[in-house]
Design a protein around this motif. Structure first.
Motif, PDB file in Angstrom:
ATOM      1  N   LYS A 160      -7.052  -6.426  -6.017  1.00  0.00           N
ATOM      2  CA  LYS A 160      -5.726  -6.541  -6.630  1.00  0.00           C
ATOM      3  C   LYS A 160      -4.783  -7.380  -5.778  1.00  0.00           C
ATOM      4  CE  LYS A 160      -2.639  -5.424  -9.762  1.00  0.00           C
ATOM      5  NZ  LYS A 160      -2.729  -5.940 -11.149  1.00  0.00           N
ATOM      6  N   ALA A 161      -4.995  -7.405  -4.472  1.00  0.00           N
ATOM      7  CA  ALA A 161      -4.062  -8.063  -3.551  1.00  0.00           C
ATOM      8  C   ALA A 161      -3.875  -9.549  -3.856  1.00  0.00           C
ATOM      9  CB  ALA A 161      -4.529  -7.879  -2.108  1.00  0.00           C
ATOM     10  N   ILE A 162      -4.879 -10.189  -4.433  1.00  0.00           N
ATOM     11  CA  ILE A 162      -4.772 -11.634  -4.700  1.00  0.00           C
ATOM     12  C   ILE A 162      -3.776 -11.939  -5.809  1.00  0.00           C
ATOM     13  CG2 ILE A 162      -7.140 -12.042  -3.928  1.00  0.00           C
ATOM     14  CD1 ILE A 162      -7.955 -12.253  -6.861  1.00  0.00           C
ATOM     15  N   ASP A 163      -3.343 -10.924  -6.540  1.00  0.00           N
ATOM     16  CA  ASP A 163      -2.420 -11.141  -7.659  1.00  0.00           C
ATOM     17  C   ASP A 163      -0.964 -11.279  -7.219  1.00  0.00           C
ATOM     18  OD1 ASP A 163      -4.594 -10.915  -9.330  1.00  0.00           O
ATOM     19  OD2 ASP A 163      -4.212  -8.815  -9.854  1.00  0.00           O
ATOM     20  N   PHE A 164      -0.668 -11.052  -5.935  1.00  0.00           N
ATOM     21  CA  PHE A 164       0.708 -11.005  -5.467  1.00  0.00           C
ATOM     22  C   PHE A 164       1.083 -12.246  -4.669  1.00  0.00           C
ATOM     23  CE2 PHE A 164      -0.580  -6.704  -6.284  1.00  0.00           C
ATOM     24  CZ  PHE A 164       0.543  -6.118  -6.851  1.00  0.00           C
ATOM     25  N   SER A 208      -8.217   1.195  11.966  1.00  0.00           N
ATOM     26  CA  SER A 208      -8.190  -0.194  12.447  1.00  0.00           C
ATOM     27  C   SER A 208      -9.141  -1.065  11.635  1.00  0.00           C
ATOM     28  CB  SER A 208      -8.559  -0.241  13.933  1.00  0.00           C
ATOM     29  OG  SER A 208      -9.832   0.343  14.154  1.00  0.00           O
ATOM     30  N   GLU A 209     -10.240  -0.475  11.157  1.00  0.00           N
ATOM     31  CA  GLU A 209     -11.177  -1.235  10.325  1.00  0.00           C
ATOM     32  C   GLU A 209     -10.522  -1.629   8.999  1.00  0.00           C
ATOM     33  OE1 GLU A 209     -15.506  -0.679   8.076  1.00  0.00           O
ATOM     34  OE2 GLU A 209     -14.697   0.919   9.335  1.00  0.00           O
ATOM     35  N   GLU A 210      -9.805  -0.697   8.396  1.00  0.00           N
ATOM     36  CA  GLU A 210      -9.123  -1.002   7.141  1.00  0.00           C
ATOM     37  C   GLU A 210      -8.048  -2.067   7.351  1.00  0.00           C
ATOM     38  OE1 GLU A 210      -9.455   3.196   4.656  1.00  0.00           O
ATOM     39  OE2 GLU A 210      -8.034   3.058   6.313  1.00  0.00           O
ATOM     40  N   ILE A 211      -7.338  -1.978   8.461  1.00  0.00           N
ATOM     41  CA  ILE A 211      -6.322  -2.988   8.773  1.00  0.00           C
ATOM     42  C   ILE A 211      -6.969  -4.362   8.921  1.00  0.00           C
ATOM     43  CG2 ILE A 211      -4.697  -3.773  10.527  1.00  0.00           C
ATOM     44  CD1 ILE A 211      -3.563  -1.577   8.797  1.00  0.00           C
ATOM     45  N   ASN A 212      -8.096  -4.416   9.615  1.00  0.00           N
ATOM     46  CA  ASN A 212      -8.790  -5.698   9.802  1.00  0.00           C
ATOM     47  C   ASN A 212      -9.232  -6.288   8.466  1.00  0.00           C
ATOM     48  OD1 ASN A 212      -8.509  -5.547  12.573  1.00  0.00           O
ATOM     49  ND2 ASN A 212     -10.513  -4.591  12.889  1.00  0.00           N
ATOM     50  N   LYS A 217      -7.735 -10.472   4.160  1.00  0.00           N
ATOM     51  CA  LYS A 217      -7.301 -10.829   2.801  1.00  0.00           C
ATOM     52  C   LYS A 217      -5.864 -11.367   2.804  1.00  0.00           C
ATOM     53  CE  LYS A 217     -10.938  -9.527   0.412  1.00  0.00           C
ATOM     54  NZ  LYS A 217     -11.687 -10.436  -0.481  1.00  0.00           N
ATOM     55  N   ASN A 218      -5.396 -11.756   3.984  1.00  0.00           N
ATOM     56  CA  ASN A 218      -4.056 -12.336   4.149  1.00  0.00           C
ATOM     57  C   ASN A 218      -2.936 -11.333   3.898  1.00  0.00           C
ATOM     58  OD1 ASN A 218      -2.567 -14.613   4.958  1.00  0.00           O
ATOM     59  ND2 ASN A 218      -2.082 -15.137   2.834  1.00  0.00           N
ATOM     60  N   VAL A 219      -3.221 -10.063   4.160  1.00  0.00           N
ATOM     61  CA  VAL A 219      -2.193  -9.030   4.116  1.00  0.00           C
ATOM     62  C   VAL A 219      -1.626  -8.913   5.530  1.00  0.00           C
ATOM     63  CG1 VAL A 219      -1.677  -6.617   3.616  1.00  0.00           C
ATOM     64  CG2 VAL A 219      -3.422  -7.827   2.276  1.00  0.00           C
ATOM     65  N   LYS A 220      -0.335  -9.103   5.679  1.00  0.00           N
ATOM     66  CA  LYS A 220       0.284  -9.164   7.006  1.00  0.00           C
ATOM     67  C   LYS A 220       0.777  -7.781   7.451  1.00  0.00           C
ATOM     68  CE  LYS A 220       1.848 -13.959   6.442  1.00  0.00           C
ATOM     69  NZ  LYS A 220       1.259 -14.162   5.099  1.00  0.00           N
ATOM     70  N   CYS A 221       0.524  -7.450   8.696  1.00  0.00           N
ATOM     71  CA  CYS A 221       1.002  -6.180   9.262  1.00  0.00           C
ATOM     72  C   CYS A 221       2.500  -6.264   9.533  1.00  0.00           C
ATOM     73  CB  CYS A 221       0.277  -5.863  10.561  1.00  0.00           C
ATOM     74  SG  CYS A 221      -1.452  -5.420  10.355  1.00  0.00           S
ATOM     75  N   CYS A 222       3.186  -5.158   9.298  1.00  0.00           N
ATOM     76  CA  CYS A 222       4.619  -5.114   9.592  1.00  0.00           C
ATOM     77  C   CYS A 222       4.993  -3.747  10.132  1.00  0.00           C
ATOM     78  CB  CYS A 222       5.453  -5.441   8.355  1.00  0.00           C
ATOM     79  SG  CYS A 222       5.450  -4.165   7.077  1.00  0.00           S
ATOM     80  N   ALA A 223       6.091  -3.701  10.859  1.00  0.00           N
ATOM     81  CA  ALA A 223       6.638  -2.448  11.375  1.00  0.00           C
ATOM     82  C   ALA A 223       7.836  -2.037  10.539  1.00  0.00           C
ATOM     83  CB  ALA A 223       7.054  -2.620  12.836  1.00  0.00           C
ATOM     84  N   LEU A 224       8.103  -0.740  10.521  1.00  0.00           N
ATOM     85  CA  LEU A 224       9.267  -0.200   9.818  1.00  0.00           C
ATOM     86  C   LEU A 224      10.204   0.452  10.826  1.00  0.00           C
ATOM     87  CD1 LEU A 224       7.519   1.417   6.711  1.00  0.00           C
ATOM     88  CD2 LEU A 224       8.456  -0.888   6.933  1.00  0.00           C
TER      89      LEU A 224
END
Length: 251
Positions: A160-164, A208-212, A217-224
């Protein structure tokens, strides 16, 4: 004023009919009578103020009084993706995130998710969540009812991520590293009409595996921010920041 969502696009016409569960609610719960007014909202995000001109045993018939002028939706369509959580936490997120402007809700199984939902359970839960977001949309005077999707696998989320237009994942290690710029940068570069997916883990967080896999898939990590937020708090924090940036911080 009460608000009802109709399952059709708005078209210029003489009258509009309210049927089904919404008819029952208007007639028997709200006890609406002739000349009462409410808002009718259509699939193409247009809302009108309408007046009752006839009540039958099966429907309420309205005529248009005026179109709603104020835009209630965020300029960027934000979809919240949450790992399956325990108890009613997902229901809380669905309700409050709808009030805060969420465009869609996705839930998915993470490796740290305690709950395991089969297809039957997911379908039942989806019906419950759809009812919650519809009622929250009416209460908060939305012009859209957010979509609800409950996935059977983590891979469903990846597809689904490619749709955004842009994708983020809230990761507590980013907070520990004081990496706060990615969220701000993303919110500032989003343009009206864009779509944004932001992913949150369940109570145990994402591995960490899921994050990798997400980063691949070009999903960027961010802090809140500097504090570690609970699974049900983090999506609401993010939506509040988005509302401030896109709706209140106009220059």
């Amino acid at each position: 004023m009460q608000r009802y969502f109709l399952p059709c696009d708005y078209e210029e016409q003489v009258t509009f009919d309210l049927v089904g569960d919404d008819f029952h609610h208007a007639k028997h719960v709200m006890r609406m009578v002739l000349d009462d007014e409410c808002f009718l909202v259509f699939k193409n995000e247009l809302a009108i103020k309408a007046k009752i001109i006839e009540i039958t045993d099966e429907k309420i018939i309205f005529e248009e009084v005026a179109k709603e002028e104020m835009v209630k939706e965020m300029p960027i369509n934000v979809t919240i993706a949450c790992g399956y959580t325990k108890g009613d936490k997902l229901e809380l997120v669905a309700q409050k995130a709808t009030e805060l402007g969420m465009h869609g809700l996705i839930a998915f199984p993470s490796k740290t998710s305690v709950v395991k939902w089969d297809e039957k359970k997911r379908n039942k839960k989806a019906q419950r969540l759809e009812k919650i977001v519809k009622e929250a949309s009416e209460q908060s005077h939305r012009q859209v009812v957010p979509s609800v999707s409950l996935y059977g696998s983590f891979n469903d989320l990846l597809e689904k991520a490619i749709d955004f237009t842009q994708c983020l994942v809230a990761y507590e290690e980013s907070s520990k590293q004081d990496e706060n710029s990615q969220l701000v940068k993303t919110l500032m570069t989003c343009q009206p009409g864009d779509s944004l997916l932001i992913v949150f883990g369940p109570e145990g967080g994402l591995t960490s595996e899921e994050i990798n896999i997400l980063e691949a898939k070009n999903v960027k990590c961010c802090a809140l921010g500097p504090r570690i937020l609970r699974a049900e708090t983090a999506p609401l924090y993010a939506l509040s920041a988005m509302s401030y940036q896109w709706e209140l911080n106009k220059k």
